[in-house]
Write an enzyme that holds these catalytic residues in place. Structure first.
Site, PDB file in Angstrom:
ATOM      1  N   ARG A 257      69.058   5.194 -17.103  1.00 25.78           N
ATOM      2  CA  ARG A 257      68.853   5.127 -18.584  1.00 25.78           C
ATOM      3  C   ARG A 257      69.330   4.021 -19.151  1.00 25.78           C
ATOM      4  NH1 ARG A 257      69.531   9.454 -16.020  1.00 25.78           N
ATOM      5  NH2 ARG A 257      68.571  11.439 -16.541  1.00 25.78           N
ATOM      6  N   GLU A 286      61.333   1.112 -25.745  1.00 22.94           N
ATOM      7  CA  GLU A 286      60.167   1.007 -24.930  1.00 22.94           C
ATOM      8  C   GLU A 286      59.009   1.504 -26.007  1.00 22.94           C
ATOM      9  OE1 GLU A 286      60.368   3.439 -21.509  1.00 22.94           O
ATOM     10  OE2 GLU A 286      62.156   2.298 -20.773  1.00 22.94           O
ATOM     11  N   HIS A 304      59.498   0.707 -16.730  1.00 27.37           N
ATOM     12  CA  HIS A 304      59.596   2.213 -16.516  1.00 27.37           C
ATOM     13  C   HIS A 304      58.521   2.548 -15.288  1.00 27.37           C
ATOM     14  CE1 HIS A 304      61.848   5.575 -18.699  1.00 27.37           C
ATOM     15  NE2 HIS A 304      61.584   5.673 -17.495  1.00 27.37           N
TER      16      HIS A 304
END
Length: 345
Positions: A257, A286, A304
């Site tokens: 995270r 993001e 990601h």
């Protein structure tokens, strides 16, 4: 048993059917719906709305509420499961989620109505663990930098870690912060490299695996050549204090995270030369990334990708139904039972 399930752009209707079919008996029925948009980029925007606590604002498939009303089992991935849907479901015994997050499910409403809720935070655990190993090797052995240089016409031999010697994994200690589903898989996969593995997790009192050593976080940071984050914390794990404790010329890997790492403290650690390199797959803004990440030759960044494999999606429906049926048949306890302690006996 009547089963209703809802696919989407990630776990498709076919994945739902194929995953559930082997577990269906002659008296079972299955109805499959599709939620959202088939375009995954559009779905990401929908997910942001849901994860912002606005699941009631996102429309569900037409006819879903009516189907759920007399269903015994509901299996979903991203589709909202609202209070209105739950309170109209007079036969519903359980809601099984194919993902780790629960923002799309009104767990409180389910609990009030005596309905089991179970999620699957481990659905992409193996995918993330594999990706973590890839980032460790890529950063410590300059794989991405070499690829970039060659494609731009440069036969590069000098890298940020060249002068401090490029070590093989057998020469290094890897520290795993967080020893849950992903952390354990990372440790298992690392064990074949012959490196020393230390783990820190306040919720783990002992480790049965003989290839890991349980230590405190401070001890882990001081001993590790590579620190990889897999913790479920509500705040930053890596601040100025923790970076100060890290071994000189060590590496930091984050596939967990973004908020686990204080960005300003991370930049100071990079500028001071404390870190020899870092690799990140997650970012707070993001799809945008912090601009300073582009400035460093010794930071590997990916968009990601850690949990993005076909298996992490296609295997999830089968896991959900198997988990529930094993519980019903008394073969095993229900894994990841979210509201177990809140339901009446």
């Amino acid at each position: 048993m009547k089963i209703t399930c809802v696919g989407d752009a990630y776990i498709t209707g076919d994945m739902m059917r194929n995953g559930l079919r082997p577990f269906l008996g002659e008296d079972d029925s299955l109805e499959v719906f599709f939620f959202g948009d088939p375009d995954q980029s559009v779905m990401r925007d929908l997910v942001k709305i849901i994860e912002a606590g606005r699941r009631e604002d996102v429309p569900v498939p037409e006819g879903l509420c009516e189907a759920v009303a007399d269903s015994d089992l509901l299996i979903v991935h991203l589709c909202p499961v609202t209070r209105k849907m739950i309170e109209s479901a007079t036969s519903l015994k359980a809601i099984m989620s194919c993902r780790g997050g629960l923002e799309n499910i009104d767990v409180q409403a389910a609990t009030e109505n005596g309905i089991i809720v179970s999620n699957n935070p481990a659905h992409n655990a193996n995918a993330v663990a594999e990706f973590t190993i890839g980032l460790i090797l890529s950063e410590t052995r300059n794989i991405c930098r070499s690829n970039f240089a060659l494609k731009n016409g440069q036969w590069r031999k000098v890298y940020p870690n060249t002068t401090t010697t490029i070590k093989e994994m057998t020469e290094m200690t890897v520290g795993i912060v967080g020893y849950g589903s992903i952390g354990r898989l990372v440790a298992h996969k690392l064990s074949v490299f012959g490196c020393r593995i230390v783990v820190a997790d306040p919720f783990v009192k002992e480790c049965r695996e003989d290839y890991v050593t349980l230590v405190t976080l401070d001890e882990l940071l001081a001993q590790s050549d590579i620190v990889t984050l897999h913790a479920r914390s509500n705040g930053a794990v890596m601040t100025d204090r923790e970076f100060g404790l890290m071994k000189q010329n060590s590496y930091l890997i984050n596939t967990a995270r973004p908020y686990l790492v204080d960005s300003d403290a991370f930049r100071r650690a990079m500028d001071s030369g404390k870190l020899l390199g870092a690799a990140f797959d997650v970012f707070e803004t993001e799809p945008a990334i912090p601009e300073f990440y582009r400035e460093y030759d010794n930071i590997t960044i990916t968009n990601h990708l850690g949990g993005y494999t076909i298996n992490s999606y296609s295997d999830a429906p089968g896991y959900a139904i198997r988990n529930y049926l094993n519980y019903l048949n008394g073969k095993s306890d229900l894994a990841f039972w979210v509201n177990r302690n809140q339901l009446p006996e």
